[in-house]
Scaffold this active site. Structure first.
Site, PDB file in Angstrom:
ATOM      1  N   GLY A 216       0.721  -1.072   0.190  1.00  0.00           N
ATOM      2  CA  GLY A 216      -0.152   0.033  -0.002  1.00  0.00           C
ATOM      3  C   GLY A 216       0.947   1.122   0.021  1.00  0.00           C
ATOM      4  O   GLY A 216       2.042   1.425  -0.450  1.00  0.00           O
ATOM      5  N   SER A 217       0.416   2.201   0.654  1.00  0.00           N
ATOM      6  CA  SER A 217       0.810   3.522   0.628  1.00  0.00           C
ATOM      7  C   SER A 217       2.378   3.647   1.061  1.00  0.00           C
ATOM      8  O   SER A 217       2.994   4.683   0.955  1.00  0.00           O
ATOM      9  CB  SER A 217       0.073   4.843   1.319  1.00  0.00           C
TER      10      SER A 217
END
Lengths: 484, 470
Positions: A216-217
């Site tokens: 993810g981020s």
């Protein structure tokens, strides 16, 4: 009649000679092979005939040996606080073999290692009882406890390392298991083992090392590093060339941001603070798949890591343009282990130098002589010092005033990055909450940590890296700093 | 009296009796056994075994009585046979006692039969009976040629002994036992001696007919049916009986015994050829209809295949690993894991305990002791002056050698396992008693063979021709 008698004498001699040759063949030529065959129960009897050496954390043994009755295996392994330490020690069972450190360091722990030959020979003459050596780990009991308690009954993992040396400080995985429950070979041991195997939550999976998640981020840190290293952008506060909305190359899909945030032409610092998908997706596409793979590779992606326990390879995929853009924000086929993301944070914190992660600091002979000491070793340099400092400023902004404020510690500089990784078909399943961070004091950074929580209990809206994972990371970092 | 040096092996005149040599060797054999006993106790319990005095005295008593009887009744006997047998018997007792201490075997016996009873005391009792039989043989059998009179009775007794087990229930798949109340005997062990007596007696009479009155057939000399017939029938019968009782080791032993004695009696190499041809035919024949034999052959070809197929043939693999684990010097008495073999660990498979705990060195020593017994037996045959004694001695020693080879070779995976006991070492009453009798007969033959020729009777002419000096 004497001539045939002499011949019979020779014949009988040949019979005895054949037996002598055979016994030499079995006991001399084939002795080693027969002695180590899997079918040879003596191998396991011998392994459990003596007290096993210990695995040591902070000077205290986290393992022990107990005498068993009613079996030809004399001792069985016991663990103190087994579920908490299981991802570090692995298990060693009379019936079900061994794993991880218990298996890899078996030679030292049983005292059979070639390095201990001299000790063994000596104790053979002095008549001392055979003993195993000890394995001293790099782990930090306080950090491990913080990690394990922080995860609580949530499913997830924590990996923490010392950025300056690569020493692994915490390695937690939940739900966990107690290796003591199946260390023997009785019926209860078998039942416990089978129950663990059938458990759909896979308690024996070491999520910190052996499970890869979409990062993810948190992966945006790597993408930002790639942008800086490749000279795509040099000023972290300068405007980037980022349209909003950003359409993925070659396809009609539009990349969304989480919520309505001002990401158009946002600076790198702002883009990381707010976690702009559009900015980092475009950076990944601008650099192209090869440059992204190269940079991820420098951080440790795409190869297995041995600590000495093997960690699965994290993957930055070789892929087409739209997928590459998605991989740049930690989605698509991009996958990482918690250890890998801790290494990312550690490399940034250590001014761009990535140290080889390790968890065995020393091996000791039974008489406590040190026979092996780990020398710290640089794995690679994913960032220049200058770029590392820029990235540190960006990550520290995230914690100060961005999505990672939950990781703030009084009087300590903390840099971090949140992540909320979507997964499942059409992102139907609950996302994983990620948080990677490092703490920094005057003498450099003592700890970098990665936390992933794959909680199926929480509401989907509650799942966010900042909310679920950051507090755990903060506790782990605090434990390390307070322990200094 | 001048000493006549003799270049033949007979050494007829003024052969030293060597009884004191025997006494020294006996002391050595008993000393080694007692030392081994102490060693096992120290290894297992960390202290000298409590029964050490009793065991030592028992062995000294048995060995002493045997020695004194030899001194009295067979003063010129071979000095090696008795000490070697005593050493093996003593070591066997220690091995059996050591396996009696195994928690694994005790556990196994309890779960299978509900109770465990140690074998060592029984073996000590059987050893005593064996030595008693040895004494009886030496005292009653003043001259081995007396046995010659019982040629045909031996034949009948051997056949009866071999047939009897058919009427008793099979034990562990083989019908080789006669059970009388609490006692059970394995008649095959005794039949081996008795049939050797029959072969010797018959062949001694017929050897010339067999060797010379023959017809030439395809380059080989074949004897006449009336000479060969009876012996062939008896031999064939015993083999058939044994095959039906699935006592393969003993049938192999009888076959070897027959060929050896026939060869020695007739001095014709063609018998060896016949023997080999017949054994090949027999082996193939038996293997085709006996699934029991096929399993043994499969286990011999690949001893470790059993571990994957979950067959009941893991013993061979276990035994081989036992030998491997012993290595060059062994683990030491009482410190090995040969009891993992389980069933028959102290009987057919006792050699694997030797291999594991005494190592290659101990195995070679034990095999050489067996080799020496055989060699002394063959030497006795060479020295014997009568063809019956020669045949009987070579028959008994040959049978002994074949038995050692078949058992040890089977346990070590050299040949397929056929199941017999290691003479003197293995637990088993019949075996130890019969083998003591066998040693007794060999000692009797060697005594006769080595006894100095009686001094010539004083000639009455001597006085007459004396030169009388003034």
């Amino acid at each position: 009649m004497n001539k045939p008698l002499r011949r019979i004498a020779i014949f009988c001699g040949v019979l005895i000679l054949a037996l002598l040759v055979r016994t030499n063949y079995l006991q001399y030529v084939r002795a080693d092979e027969l002695n180590t065959r899997d079918e040879n129960r003596r191998v396991r009897i011998e392994r459990y005939a003596h007290e096993r050496g210990d695995i040591i954390v902070d000077g205290k043994a986290i393992t022990g040996s107990a005498v068993t009755k009613g079996s030809d295996f004399k001792y069985k392994r016991v663990w103190k606080n087994g579920p908490m330490w299981a991802p570090v020690t692995g298990y060693s069972s009379q019936a079900f073999d061994a794993s991880q450190l218990e298996s890899l360091e078996d030679g030292i722990l049983t005292g059979n290692d070639d390095q201990l030959f001299f000790d063994r020979t000596l104790s053979m003459f002095t008549g001392e009882k055979k003993q195993g050596g000890n394995v001293v780990t790099t782990l930090n009991a306080a950090a491990q406890k913080a990690a394990f308690q922080g995860l609580g009954d949530k499913k997830g993992a924590v990996a923490a390392i010392d950025p300056q040396t690569g020493a692994i400080l915490a390695l937690a995985s939940t739900p966990s298991y107690d290796p003591s429950t199946f260390a023997g070979n009785s019926d209860t041991d078998t039942k416990a083992w089978q129950k663990l195997l059938k458990d759909k939550d896979k308690p024996m999976l070491n999520r910190a090392l052996r499970e890869t998640y979409p990062p993810g981020s948190t992966f945006k840190v790597v993408t930002a590093a790639a942008a800086l290293e490749n000279g795509l952008y040099t000023d972290i506060d300068g405007k980037t060339d980022s349209p909003l909305p950003y359409r993925l190359p070659q396809v009609s899909t539009v990349l969304q941001n989480e919520g309505n945030i001002p990401c158009e032409n946002a600076s790198l610092r702002e883009a990381l603070r707010m976690s702009c998908n559009t900015v980092f997706g475009k950076i990944s596409d601008d650099l192209g798949n090869q440059k992204m793979m190269d940079e991820a590779g420098k951080f440790g992606f795409n190869k297995e890591i041995f600590t000495p326990v093997r960690a699965d390879a994290s993957i930055y995929p070789k892929d087409n343009r739209p997928q590459n853009a998605m991989a740049g924000i930690g989605q698509a086929s991009n996958r990482a282990t918690p250890l890998q993301m801790a290494m990312v944070a550690a490399a940034v914190a250590n001014d761009g130098k990535l140290m080889q992660p390790y968890m065995v600091a020393e091996r000791q002979a039974p008489n406590l002589d040190v026979i092996y000491t780990h020398e710290k070793e640089q794995l690679s340099q994913p960032l220049s010092g200058e770029n590392a400092q820029k990235l540190q400023q960006m990550m520290e902004t995230v914690v100060k005033s961005g999505t990672g404020t939950n990781a703030l510690i009084d009087g300590v500089t903390v840099g971090g990055k949140t992540g909320t990784a979507q997964h499942g078909l059409n992102n139907s399943e609950k996302p994983y909450a990620w948080f990677i961070s490092y703490a920094k004091t005057d003498s450099g950074s003592p700890v970098a940590v990665a936390v992933v929580v794959e909680d199926s209990q929480a509401n989907r809206d509650d799942v966010s890296g900042g909310g679920l994972a950051a507090p755990i990371a903060r506790d782990v970092m605090k434990a390390v700093i307070d322990n200094k | 009296m001048s000493v006549v040096t003799n270049t033949t092996t007979i050494g007829a005149i003024d052969a030293p009796s060597r009884r004191n040599t025997e006494l020294g060797l006996m002391a050595f054999a008993i000393g080694i056994s007692v030392f081994a006993y102490a060693n096992v106790g120290l290894a297992i319990d960390g202290e000298l075994p409590s029964g050490m005095l009793g065991y030592g005295l028992g062995l000294i008593l048995l060995g002493g009585v045997a020695h004194l009887v030899v001194r009295k009744f067979a003063p010129y006997a071979d000095p090696l046979l008795l000490p070697l047998a005593t050493l093996l018997n003593g070591l066997g007792l220690v091995l059996i006692w050591r396996l009696d201490q195994s928690p694994r075997l005790i556990q196994r016996a309890k779960s299978l039969f509900g109770a465990f009873s140690p074998d060592a005391p029984k073996q000590l009792m059987y050893s005593a009976i064996g030595v008693a039989l040895f004494v009886v043989v030496l005292m009653v059998l003043k001259d081995h040629r007396i046995l010659q009179r019982y040629t045909y009775i031996s034949m009948a007794v051997a056949l009866v002994l071999l047939i009897l087990p058919v009427f008793f229930p099979a034990v562990n798949g083989a019908k080789i036992w006669i059970s009388l109340g609490p006692f059970s005997i394995q008649p095959g062990e005794f039949a081996k001696i008795i049939i050797a007596v029959f072969f010797s007696g018959y062949l001694m009479v017929k050897r010339d007919a067999l060797a010379l009155a023959s017809r030439r057939f395809m380059g080989l000399y074949l004897p006449r049916g009336r000479d060969l017939g009876p012996i062939l029938v008896i031999w064939g019968l015993s083999i058939l009986i044994l095959v039906f009782e699935t006592d393969l080791g003993t049938s192999l032993l009888f076959f070897g015994l027959f060929v050896i004695m026939l060869y020695v009696a007739t001095e014709r190499t063609s018998w060896i050829v016949f023997g080999l041809l017949m054994s090949a035919a027999g082996a193939v024949g038996v293997a085709t209809f006996e699934s029991h034999v096929q399993q043994r052959v499969d286990a011999w070809m690949d001893p470790f295949a059993c571990y994957t197929t979950d067959g009941a043939c893991q013993q061979i693999g276990d035994a081989i690993m036992s030998f491997g684990s012993g290595g060059t010097l062994g683990t030491g008495w009482g410190q090995g894991n040969s009891d993992l073999i389980g069933f028959a660990a102290n009987a057919d498979f006792i050699l694997s305990t030797v291999g594991e705990e005494l190592g290659l060195a101990g195995m070679m020593a034990v095999l050489l002791i067996y080799g020496l017994i055989v060699e002394r037996g063959v030497r006795t045959a060479l020295a014997a002056r009568d063809p019956f004694g020669k045949l009987l001695a070579i028959g008994l020693s040959g049978a002994f050698a074949i038995q050692v080879f078949v058992v040890a070779g089977g346990v070590m995976g050299l040949i397929p396992l056929t199941g017999m006991t290691m003479p003197f070492l293995a637990a088993g009453g019949s075996s130890v008693i019969a083998n003591w009798a066998l040693i007794g007969i060999l000692i009797r033959i060697s005594d006769t063979a080595r006894r100095p020729a009686p001094a010539p009777a004083p000639s009455s002419d001597a006085e007459m021709t004396q030169v009388v000096r003034p």
